[in-house]
Design a protein around this motif. Structure first.
Motif, PDB file in Angstrom:
ATOM      1  N   GLN A  22       0.835  -1.201   0.000  1.00 29.00           N
ATOM      2  CA  GLN A  22       0.000   0.000   0.000  1.00 29.00           C
ATOM      3  C   GLN A  22       0.877   1.261   0.000  1.00 29.00           C
ATOM      4  O   GLN A  22       0.634   2.196  -0.762  1.00 29.00           O
ATOM      5  CB  GLN A  22      -0.921   0.000   1.212  1.00 29.00           C
ATOM      6  CG  GLN A  22      -1.935   1.110   1.184  1.00 29.00           C
ATOM      7  CD  GLN A  22      -2.927   1.017   2.326  1.00 29.00           C
ATOM      8  OE1 GLN A  22      -2.639   0.448   3.367  1.00 29.00           O
ATOM      9  NE2 GLN A  22      -4.110   1.569   2.117  1.00 29.00           N
ATOM     10  N   HIS A  24       3.885   1.631  -1.115  1.00 27.04           N
ATOM     11  CA  HIS A  24       4.638   1.774  -2.359  1.00 27.04           C
ATOM     12  C   HIS A  24       3.776   1.601  -3.609  1.00 27.04           C
ATOM     13  O   HIS A  24       4.310   1.565  -4.724  1.00 27.04           O
ATOM     14  CB  HIS A  24       5.802   0.778  -2.379  1.00 27.04           C
ATOM     15  CG  HIS A  24       6.789   1.018  -1.288  1.00 27.04           C
ATOM     16  ND1 HIS A  24       7.721   2.030  -1.339  1.00 27.04           N
ATOM     17  CD2 HIS A  24       6.963   0.401  -0.091  1.00 27.04           C
ATOM     18  CE1 HIS A  24       8.449   2.018  -0.228  1.00 27.04           C
ATOM     19  NE2 HIS A  24       8.004   1.047   0.544  1.00 27.04           N
ATOM     20  N   GLN A  25       2.435   1.491  -3.396  1.00 26.24           N
ATOM     21  CA  GLN A  25       1.490   1.341  -4.502  1.00 26.24           C
ATOM     22  C   GLN A  25       1.863   0.178  -5.422  1.00 26.24           C
ATOM     23  O   GLN A  25       1.963   0.312  -6.637  1.00 26.24           O
ATOM     24  CB  GLN A  25       1.394   2.645  -5.299  1.00 26.24           C
ATOM     25  CG  GLN A  25       0.874   3.815  -4.472  1.00 26.24           C
ATOM     26  CD  GLN A  25      -0.574   3.591  -4.031  1.00 26.24           C
ATOM     27  OE1 GLN A  25      -1.473   3.630  -4.848  1.00 26.24           O
ATOM     28  NE2 GLN A  25      -0.784   3.340  -2.754  1.00 26.24           N
ATOM     29  N   ARG A  26       2.053  -0.991  -4.806  1.00 29.05           N
ATOM     30  CA  ARG A  26       2.455  -2.203  -5.527  1.00 29.05           C
ATOM     31  C   ARG A  26       1.348  -3.234  -5.476  1.00 29.05           C
ATOM     32  O   ARG A  26       0.463  -3.191  -4.640  1.00 29.05           O
ATOM     33  CB  ARG A  26       3.711  -2.803  -4.875  1.00 29.05           C
ATOM     34  CG  ARG A  26       4.868  -1.846  -4.688  1.00 29.05           C
ATOM     35  CD  ARG A  26       5.571  -1.464  -5.971  1.00 29.05           C
ATOM     36  NE  ARG A  26       6.514  -2.432  -6.440  1.00 29.05           N
ATOM     37  CZ  ARG A  26       7.781  -2.494  -6.068  1.00 29.05           C
ATOM     38  NH1 ARG A  26       8.254  -1.635  -5.197  1.00 29.05           N
ATOM     39  NH2 ARG A  26       8.566  -3.404  -6.565  1.00 29.05           N
ATOM     40  N   ASN A 126      -4.171  -3.662  -5.497  1.00 27.01           N
ATOM     41  CA  ASN A 126      -3.203  -2.833  -6.210  1.00 27.01           C
ATOM     42  C   ASN A 126      -3.511  -1.363  -5.946  1.00 27.01           C
ATOM     43  O   ASN A 126      -4.418  -1.050  -5.184  1.00 27.01           O
ATOM     44  CB  ASN A 126      -3.214  -3.160  -7.713  1.00 27.01           C
ATOM     45  CG  ASN A 126      -4.564  -2.946  -8.340  1.00 27.01           C
ATOM     46  OD1 ASN A 126      -5.211  -1.919  -8.136  1.00 27.01           O
ATOM     47  ND2 ASN A 126      -5.022  -3.924  -9.118  1.00 27.01           N
ATOM     48  N   ALA A 127      -2.771  -0.500  -6.589  1.00 29.31           N
ATOM     49  CA  ALA A 127      -2.898   0.944  -6.332  1.00 29.31           C
ATOM     50  C   ALA A 127      -4.335   1.436  -6.485  1.00 29.31           C
ATOM     51  O   ALA A 127      -4.759   2.342  -5.763  1.00 29.31           O
ATOM     52  CB  ALA A 127      -1.965   1.714  -7.263  1.00 29.31           C
ATOM     53  N   LYS A 128      -5.101   0.853  -7.387  1.00 30.27           N
ATOM     54  CA  LYS A 128      -6.472   1.303  -7.634  1.00 30.27           C
ATOM     55  C   LYS A 128      -7.481   0.705  -6.659  1.00 30.27           C
ATOM     56  O   LYS A 128      -8.591   1.223  -6.541  1.00 30.27           O
ATOM     57  CB  LYS A 128      -6.886   0.937  -9.056  1.00 30.27           C
ATOM     58  CG  LYS A 128      -6.084   1.643 -10.120  1.00 30.27           C
ATOM     59  CD  LYS A 128      -6.507   1.189 -11.501  1.00 30.27           C
ATOM     60  CE  LYS A 128      -5.617   1.807 -12.562  1.00 30.27           C
ATOM     61  NZ  LYS A 128      -5.946   1.289 -13.894  1.00 30.27           N
ATOM     62  N   TYR A 130      -6.875  -0.401  -3.206  1.00 34.25           N
ATOM     63  CA  TYR A 130      -6.636  -0.379  -1.753  1.00 34.25           C
ATOM     64  C   TYR A 130      -7.811   0.191  -0.979  1.00 34.25           C
ATOM     65  O   TYR A 130      -8.124  -0.258   0.114  1.00 34.25           O
ATOM     66  CB  TYR A 130      -5.354   0.390  -1.408  1.00 34.25           C
ATOM     67  CG  TYR A 130      -4.123  -0.425  -1.642  1.00 34.25           C
ATOM     68  CD1 TYR A 130      -3.794  -1.475  -0.794  1.00 34.25           C
ATOM     69  CD2 TYR A 130      -3.307  -0.182  -2.731  1.00 34.25           C
ATOM     70  CE1 TYR A 130      -2.681  -2.249  -1.019  1.00 34.25           C
ATOM     71  CE2 TYR A 130      -2.187  -0.952  -2.973  1.00 34.25           C
ATOM     72  CZ  TYR A 130      -1.879  -1.987  -2.115  1.00 34.25           C
ATOM     73  OH  TYR A 130      -0.785  -2.762  -2.342  1.00 34.25           O
TER      74      TYR A 130
END
Length: 144
Positions: A22, A24-26, A126-128, A130
């Motif tokens: 979260q 690191h937006q991974r 993923n980044a979208k 969370y």
């Protein structure tokens, strides 16, 4: 028994990996692998045969995942795999490969042979996405 991590370790590691991903937006993916009708295996062939089946499934998971993936026994005939930086598409592909590979494994015990069939569920954050997960446990629930 299976040379995999236990549920407690998995949950702790999942929390750490979730926070890292979260931050690191991974991507973070998990697989939930369930040996179909595992209770029936124990009832039909005996608990020693069930143990052999668990060991063979675990060995397959350990040898067909990356070194840094976390393979854990989650309970009974259920395993989980935690994978950092793996997209939902990659996770689905691996899930299908694992399912097919495990279906080819022969379990032999006391002159009896049988094959295991597993069901594999996939979840990814993923980044979208969370914001869709209030707690890290929601990721497990989604796969389960």
């Amino acid at each position: 028994l299976t040379n995999t991590y236990n549920k407690k370790f998995f949950v702790e590691r999942l929390r750490d990996e979730y926070s890292f991903a979260q931050r690191h937006q991974r991507n973070l993916s998990i697989l939930v692998i369930d040996i179909d009708h595992f209770k029936k295996v124990n009832d039909t062939y005996g608990h020693l045969a069930g143990d052999i089946a668990l060991k063979k499934v675990a060995h397959h998971l350990l040898t067909h995942t990356r070194k840094d993936d976390v393979v854990s026994r989650f309970g009974g005939g259920e395993f989980v795999v935690l994978m950092r930086d793996v997209s939902i598409e990659q996770a689905r592909h691996l899930a299908e490969q694992l399912r097919n590979g495990i279906s080819e494994i022969e379990v032999k015990s006391d002159k009896q042979e049988f094959k295991e069939i597993v069901s594999v569920a996939v979840a990814n954050v993923n980044a979208k996405t969370y914001s869709q997960f209030g707690k890290v446990e929601s990721l497990i629930s989604r796969a389960d």
